[in-house]
Design a protein around this motif. Sequence first.
Motif, PDB file in Angstrom:
ATOM      1  N   GLY A   1       0.823  -1.208   0.000  1.00 26.75           N
ATOM      2  CA  GLY A   1       0.000   0.000   0.000  1.00 26.75           C
ATOM      3  C   GLY A   1       0.854   1.253   0.000  1.00 26.75           C
ATOM      4  O   GLY A   1       2.011   1.223   0.422  1.00 26.75           O
ATOM      5  N   GLN A   2       0.268   2.374  -0.466  1.00 31.09           N
ATOM      6  CA  GLN A   2       1.106   3.556  -0.642  1.00 31.09           C
ATOM      7  C   GLN A   2       1.517   4.212   0.680  1.00 31.09           C
ATOM      8  O   GLN A   2       2.458   5.014   0.682  1.00 31.09           O
ATOM      9  CB  GLN A   2       0.483   4.557  -1.614  1.00 31.09           C
ATOM     10  CG  GLN A   2      -0.802   5.211  -1.179  1.00 31.09           C
ATOM     11  CD  GLN A   2      -1.180   6.334  -2.152  1.00 31.09           C
ATOM     12  OE1 GLN A   2      -0.323   7.022  -2.683  1.00 31.09           O
ATOM     13  NE2 GLN A   2      -2.467   6.528  -2.381  1.00 31.09           N
TER      14      GLN A   2
ATOM     15  N   ASP B   1       6.833  10.933 -11.098  1.00 32.48           N
ATOM     16  CA  ASP B   1       6.251   9.770 -11.773  1.00 32.48           C
ATOM     17  C   ASP B   1       5.964  10.084 -13.232  1.00 32.48           C
ATOM     18  O   ASP B   1       4.880  10.591 -13.583  1.00 32.48           O
ATOM     19  CB  ASP B   1       4.958   9.343 -11.078  1.00 32.48           C
ATOM     20  CG  ASP B   1       5.230   8.564  -9.803  1.00 32.48           C
ATOM     21  OD1 ASP B   1       6.404   8.406  -9.442  1.00 32.48           O
ATOM     22  OD2 ASP B   1       4.256   8.111  -9.179  1.00 32.48           O
TER      23      ASP B   1
ATOM     24  N   TYR C   1      -0.456  17.914 -11.434  1.00 32.20           N
ATOM     25  CA  TYR C   1       0.370  16.702 -11.420  1.00 32.20           C
ATOM     26  C   TYR C   1       1.836  17.038 -11.179  1.00 32.20           C
ATOM     27  O   TYR C   1       2.548  16.278 -10.523  1.00 32.20           O
ATOM     28  CB  TYR C   1       0.214  15.957 -12.749  1.00 32.20           C
ATOM     29  CG  TYR C   1       0.829  14.570 -12.744  1.00 32.20           C
ATOM     30  CD1 TYR C   1       0.251  13.543 -12.003  1.00 32.20           C
ATOM     31  CD2 TYR C   1       1.974  14.280 -13.469  1.00 32.20           C
ATOM     32  CE1 TYR C   1       0.801  12.271 -11.990  1.00 32.20           C
ATOM     33  CE2 TYR C   1       2.533  13.012 -13.467  1.00 32.20           C
ATOM     34  CZ  TYR C   1       1.938  12.012 -12.723  1.00 32.20           C
ATOM     35  OH  TYR C   1       2.487  10.746 -12.718  1.00 32.20           O
TER      36      TYR C   1
ATOM     37  N   ASN D   1      -1.632  13.260   0.642  1.00 28.76           N
ATOM     38  CA  ASN D   1      -1.992  12.528  -0.569  1.00 28.76           C
ATOM     39  C   ASN D   1      -1.949  13.424  -1.800  1.00 28.76           C
ATOM     40  O   ASN D   1      -2.480  14.523  -1.802  1.00 28.76           O
ATOM     41  CB  ASN D   1      -3.397  11.938  -0.403  1.00 28.76           C
ATOM     42  CG  ASN D   1      -3.738  10.968  -1.518  1.00 28.76           C
ATOM     43  OD1 ASN D   1      -4.543  11.289  -2.381  1.00 28.76           O
ATOM     44  ND2 ASN D   1      -3.123   9.815  -1.529  1.00 28.76           N
ATOM     45  N   HIS D   2      -1.271  12.933  -2.839  1.00 31.78           N
ATOM     46  CA  HIS D   2      -1.259  13.637  -4.124  1.00 31.78           C
ATOM     47  C   HIS D   2      -1.566  12.560  -5.150  1.00 31.78           C
ATOM     48  O   HIS D   2      -2.675  11.998  -5.127  1.00 31.78           O
ATOM     49  CB  HIS D   2       0.100  14.338  -4.340  1.00 31.78           C
ATOM     50  CG  HIS D   2       0.213  15.114  -5.607  1.00 31.78           C
ATOM     51  ND1 HIS D   2       1.065  14.752  -6.615  1.00 31.78           N
ATOM     52  CD2 HIS D   2      -0.434  16.219  -6.033  1.00 31.78           C
ATOM     53  CE1 HIS D   2       0.940  15.618  -7.619  1.00 31.78           C
ATOM     54  NE2 HIS D   2       0.036  16.522  -7.284  1.00 31.78           N
ATOM     55  N   HIS D   3      -0.645  12.210  -6.040  1.00 26.32           N
ATOM     56  CA  HIS D   3      -0.848  11.066  -6.915  1.00 26.32           C
ATOM     57  C   HIS D   3      -0.688   9.779  -6.109  1.00 26.32           C
ATOM     58  O   HIS D   3      -0.262   9.809  -4.954  1.00 26.32           O
ATOM     59  CB  HIS D   3       0.169  11.116  -8.050  1.00 26.32           C
ATOM     60  CG  HIS D   3       1.580  11.050  -7.561  1.00 26.32           C
ATOM     61  ND1 HIS D   3       2.215  12.116  -6.952  1.00 26.32           N
ATOM     62  CD2 HIS D   3       2.469  10.033  -7.529  1.00 26.32           C
ATOM     63  CE1 HIS D   3       3.429  11.756  -6.601  1.00 26.32           C
ATOM     64  NE2 HIS D   3       3.612  10.494  -6.936  1.00 26.32           N
ATOM     65  N   THR D   4      -1.031   8.654  -6.714  1.00 32.34           N
ATOM     66  CA  THR D   4      -0.740   7.346  -6.117  1.00 32.34           C
ATOM     67  C   THR D   4       0.619   6.909  -6.640  1.00 32.34           C
ATOM     68  O   THR D   4       0.768   6.630  -7.832  1.00 32.34           O
ATOM     69  CB  THR D   4      -1.812   6.316  -6.519  1.00 32.34           C
ATOM     70  OG1 THR D   4      -3.073   6.753  -6.014  1.00 32.34           O
ATOM     71  CG2 THR D   4      -1.487   4.939  -5.959  1.00 32.34           C
ATOM     72  N   GLU D   5       1.610   6.888  -5.771  1.00 27.41           N
ATOM     73  CA  GLU D   5       2.979   6.621  -6.222  1.00 27.41           C
ATOM     74  C   GLU D   5       3.039   5.367  -7.099  1.00 27.41           C
ATOM     75  O   GLU D   5       2.429   4.347  -6.805  1.00 27.41           O
ATOM     76  CB  GLU D   5       3.913   6.482  -5.019  1.00 27.41           C
ATOM     77  CG  GLU D   5       5.383   6.281  -5.355  1.00 27.41           C
ATOM     78  CD  GLU D   5       5.995   7.414  -6.193  1.00 27.41           C
ATOM     79  OE1 GLU D   5       5.430   8.514  -6.245  1.00 27.41           O
ATOM     80  OE2 GLU D   5       7.050   7.179  -6.822  1.00 27.41           O
ATOM     81  N   ALA D   6       3.788   5.466  -8.194  1.00 26.03           N
ATOM     82  CA  ALA D   6       3.959   4.358  -9.139  1.00 26.03           C
ATOM     83  C   ALA D   6       4.948   3.364  -8.522  1.00 26.03           C
ATOM     84  O   ALA D   6       6.155   3.429  -8.738  1.00 26.03           O
ATOM     85  CB  ALA D   6       4.472   4.882 -10.471  1.00 26.03           C
TER      86      ALA D   6
ATOM     87  N   THR E   1       5.898   0.207  -8.746  1.00 25.97           N
ATOM     88  CA  THR E   1       6.859  -0.620  -9.479  1.00 25.97           C
ATOM     89  C   THR E   1       7.992   0.235 -10.054  1.00 25.97           C
ATOM     90  O   THR E   1       9.167  -0.153 -10.009  1.00 25.97           O
ATOM     91  CB  THR E   1       6.129  -1.393 -10.590  1.00 25.97           C
ATOM     92  OG1 THR E   1       5.130  -2.218  -9.977  1.00 25.97           O
ATOM     93  CG2 THR E   1       7.078  -2.266 -11.387  1.00 25.97           C
TER      94      THR E   1
END
Lengths: 422, 422
Positions: free
Chosen positions: B39-40, B71, B248, B264-269, B271
């Motif tokens: 999870g992030q 990202d 973004y 919270n901002h983007h959902t970290e990538a 992988t």
Amino acid sequence: MSLSSLPQPINPPQRLLMGPGPINADPRVLRAMSAQLVGQYDPAMTAYMNETMELYRGVFKTANEQTLVVDGTSRAGIEAALVSLIEPGDRVLVPIFGRFGHLLREIAERCGAEVHVIEVPWGEVFAPEAIEAAIIEVQPALLAVVHGDTSTTVAQPLDELGAICAQHGVLFYTDVTASLGGNTIETDAWGIDAVTAGLQKCLAGPSGSAPATFSTKAVERIVARKSIEAGIREAGDAVTAHPIRSNYFDLAMIFDYWGPKRLNHHTEATTMLYGARECARLLVDEGIENAVERHRLHGSAMLAGVQGLGLAVFGDLAHKMNNVVAVMIPDGVNGDAVRGELLNDFGIEIGTSFGPLHGKVWRIGTMGYNARRDTVLTTLAALEAVLRRAGASVTPGGGVGAAYEIYADADRAVRASSGAGA
Amino acid sequence: MSLSSLPQPINPPQRLLMGPGPINADPRVLRAMSAQLVGQYDPAMTAYMNETMELYRGVFKTANEQTLVVDGTSRAGIEAALVSLIEPGDRVLVPIFGRFGHLLREIAERCGAEVHVIEVPWGEVFAPEAIEAAIIEVQPALLAVVHGDTSTTVAQPLDELGAICAQHGVLFYTDVTASLGGNTIETDAWGIDAVTAGLQKCLAGPSGSAPATFSTKAVERIVARKSIEAGIREAGDAVTAHPIRSNYFDLAMIFDYWGPKRLNHHTEATTMLYGARECARLLVDEGIENAVERHRLHGSAMLAGVQGLGLAVFGDLAHKMNNVVAVMIPDGVNGDAVRGELLNDFGIEIGTSFGPLHGKVWRIGTMGYNARRDTVLTTLAALEAVLRRAGASVTPGGGVGAAYEIYADADRAVRASSGAGA
């Protein structure tokens, strides 16, 4: 940490991710992403790009030529769509029914739009008539609306909005990050002009690639704003009044990179492309309708299970997404402590919540690779255990039992239909 | 392709990528990226993020707190830096010595900057005095300059520019996508305020994550432009005159996501983060100076090899990057046909070129995982074979032979130094 202590290689703890996303990636997606790279104009690479376009046409249910992935998270897809569609000064209507409606407003404002919003309380959705009335009043260039908003667990019905937008000459954009693959979405049949998504929910991949599709009408608007890169612009070249404000998110250039011209733009994120392609390939192989039905089944089992434990749920269940449920935290229970015990003692992650629901609900997802019987039953059994330990009143065995019943009904239906076919 | 013919799983052909990037990923990076997600906000994830920050401080040679990954591809890193640093109307100076200088101009213009450029012919670099003279004339808020430009293979010396910028009150941004890890870069010692990169060159990873670092002065400028997201803004909150135009790429928000607030901002990538972390971990483990020396050795061997074949090279060799060489296509040889034979018969990719060099040079890289003896010797042997087949005049064995000599010298030096140490 100092550089004298080199961190160990990546070796994350085993987690069962049953929150609102990201969730565990399908191992087949991770295997696809472990493949070695090829050059960005290698025939193998451009073939993968073309196949990815075709596969996402299947996922989005569209014939749109411009169906591709934006290199970034789902938020990057939203911004690419909005910054390419919105000219500064454009009026944009954003119906807000949860956190991500606020995000659409926020991004549209940064694009220079004059944003008008209508709102309903969290947990509810809009009647199409309410959106049409606002369109008539605001006369926007663009309607931007979230489909499924994980912050409230409900999905805005979109099936009538395309006709309304077409009648009033309004472009229609929607973000389906949370819903695509787990809930019915008909891009063409519903008349949607621009749709963006992400991999980390029902598509069973990692965040970092944003599938998107654009109708002919949307493409015309975007391409009309194309500006030629400074380095190769010549004296006398037409300059558009409102060039797209972003280079990275300039969809006109991205279309030329994905199209037969293959004009260089960014360097495609090959590993994320491999993953995005495999996410779509698995969904198309399963059949989109079958995938939606799978999410419906396991979402129903999870809903019945939490209700069977004696817990209340939040939001208008008639519009609940298949893939997530908001569970009211019982009085006297510390929500974060329960989430912590689930994570630390059972390796299961469920979600917290935002805004008006913060501290009031947990969000439990059943999506993508984790929309399975074993994940639902395991989560319900663990939830019962930690709730009992927290002193909450729960119906013993009520969660797993209610889910078992849903699965028994489904098994009977499968047997009956295969018996009928024999 | 119709959906009735499901594409096969990803299974790319084996390629040895010896162009200007992307190149083959280090298998250890791909292995890191095959790990399952967490999870992030999982403690494991936030620890990985913190370790990634610390590792890139080592790679960038900086103590900057704000050292993180954006990202998206390297172009996303450039745009994040420029859109966050530039207020519309700001004067920006861009010295252009190749294709990517034009890209910086293009992006800065879209950010609303008043861009001033100075140019030298491709293959050359600027004297620091020329840049200082332009700074005095233009009085820009920001100097934006590429470090190594793969389009010409040369690197602009940056070591004197930080002091010049500081003296004139100018912020100093540079893009090191093509050079980082293979050429000396001293973020703090050279006084650079903002640096962005990518994984797909000397860092031995796939495109899709953009490491970046920002000095205190850059951070102050960015944070001063912070605006509170529409959804949570309250009446009376200050509104900045020039909020960052992108959500973004809003680094002020991205800093809060990577920082202790974890907003919270983007959902970290996830992988891509695993991959970016492993790229840096391998470089720090090797030692940045050792990695640069490795690129210097194999780049020298490739340069000697192509010269040993009797081929001319392009550009000011005094400023050539360690990791790429531009080779003049001999008269009468079809450059694309030779590249095609290398790819189809030997599985080796070398690069074409842009702009004024299009059709005139090939670009051959020795970078990241492919900065190795076997890749250099194999490429030179194959290049000799296809050139002879194309009717070009080449010195038999001259390419491999010249490279062997470079390696023999290096081997002698190693023996001498280990002998001296015994």
